[in-house]
Design a protein around this motif. Structure first.
Motif, PDB file in Angstrom:
ATOM      1  N   ILE A 174      40.589  18.155  14.392  1.00  0.00           N
ATOM      2  CA  ILE A 174      40.461  17.254  13.754  1.00  0.00           C
ATOM      3  C   ILE A 174      40.825  17.186  12.496  1.00  0.00           C
ATOM      4  N   GLY A 175      40.910  18.384  11.501  1.00  0.00           N
ATOM      5  CA  GLY A 175      41.238  18.641  10.119  1.00  0.00           C
ATOM      6  C   GLY A 175      42.709  17.277   9.863  1.00  0.00           C
ATOM      7  N   ASP A 176      43.352  17.692  10.621  1.00  0.00           N
ATOM      8  CA  ASP A 176      44.792  16.985  10.963  1.00  0.00           C
ATOM      9  C   ASP A 176      44.769  15.337  10.681  1.00  0.00           C
ATOM     10  N   VAL A 177      44.063  14.886  11.700  1.00  0.00           N
ATOM     11  CA  VAL A 177      43.789  13.788  11.530  1.00  0.00           C
ATOM     12  C   VAL A 177      42.968  13.375  10.452  1.00  0.00           C
ATOM     13  N   LEU A 178      41.774  13.966  10.649  1.00  0.00           N
ATOM     14  CA  LEU A 178      40.630  13.126   8.697  1.00  0.00           C
ATOM     15  C   LEU A 178      41.881  12.844   8.067  1.00  0.00           C
ATOM     16  N   SER A 179      42.608  14.108   7.828  1.00  0.00           N
ATOM     17  CA  SER A 179      43.173  14.553   6.394  1.00  0.00           C
ATOM     18  C   SER A 179      43.986  13.166   6.193  1.00  0.00           C
TER      19      SER A 179
END
Length: 262
Positions: A174-179
């Motif tokens: 999720i962090g990779d996508v949202l950032s």
């Protein structure tokens, strides 16, 4: 005496009297032991926050006499939390904590593997109101009636992006996508969808993936309980897309005058 903070339905402006509900009067009089003239803070989700004082109107009724505005109404992130209902204590927890985390709407969703048949929407709203009062929110999230997942997807707004938490391992972290979202995605309205404890059925996963602006993400190497997953995903969204990128606007009064030594 610290000011009790209450959500009211009435319009708020200087010089008016805002009626208080019987339960609020009971809380102020018999739980908080507040006398006439006790300070109050009122908000309604439209007019910002206002300072007022408690005033009796008969033996059991009371109003808030509104004085001045303390904060103007602010724009808040537009993010829905669509979640499969879970057992009573944990669904109450979702409503409370999602309100603290700034969700704009709570949408219970019935899926093929949903185990809970009934949802007490009034109870969820009461939890949301209490959480908003305690956390200095200027609004209370909309609490909606449960809806079948298929019906929800059929009427999905064309401009609302969807973050699907995929426990099957089919999505990147999720962090990779949202950032790495572009500006258009960051400013768009969003929703987060969380499945039941038994997971989404394969047909449901396919239906969700047909939404135009859907993003499938993973929530790390451990399988999270449904309530944990919902709040973890919302916290990640707020930190990387929502208003957690803004500083805390003010400190509680008890900290303003204290001297802290590190």
């Amino acid at each position: 005496m610290s000011a009790a903070r209450l959500f009211v339905e009435a319009d708020l402006s200087s010089g008016i009297e805002a009626p208080l509900e019987e339960a609020q009067v009971h809380y102020l009089r018999h739980v908080m032991r507040r006398p006439d003239g006790a300070p109050l803070l009122l908000f309604n989700g439209r007019d910002g926050e206002w300072r007022g004082t408690l005033a009796a109107r008969g033996k059991k009724a009371a109003v808030a006499e509104i004085d001045e505005q303390t904060r103007a109404q602010e724009a808040e992130p537009d993010v829905w939390l669509c979640f499969a209902p879970v057992k009573r204590a944990r669904i109450d927890y979702i409503a409370e904590k999602a309100t603290e985390l700034g969700v704009s709407a709570l949408q219970p969703v019935v899926t093929r593997h949903t185990a809970v048949e009934r949802v007490n929407v009034a109870r969820l709203r009461a939890n949301a109101v209490e959480a908003a009062e305690q956390t200095e929110r200027l609004s209370v999230p909309e609490v909606r009636e449960p809806i079948d997942l298929g019906r929800l997807l059929e009427s999905w707004p064309a401009d609302r992006r969807l973050l699907m938490c995929d426990e099957t391992g089919g999505g990147p972290p999720i962090g990779d996508v949202l950032s790495h979202l572009d500006d258009a995605a960051r400013t768009a309205p969003w929703a987060i969808v969380i499945g039941p404890e038994g997971g989404f059925a394969e047909a449901e996963l396919l239906a969700i993936r047909r939404i135009r602006d859907v993003v499938s993400v993973g929530l790390g190497p451990r399988i999270l309980r449904a309530d944990t997953a919902a709040l973890a995903a919302l916290a990640c969204w707020q930190a990387l897309v929502g208003d957690w990128r803004r500083p805390t606007p003010r400190l509680a009064a008890d900290y303003r005058t204290s001297k802290v030594t590190f």
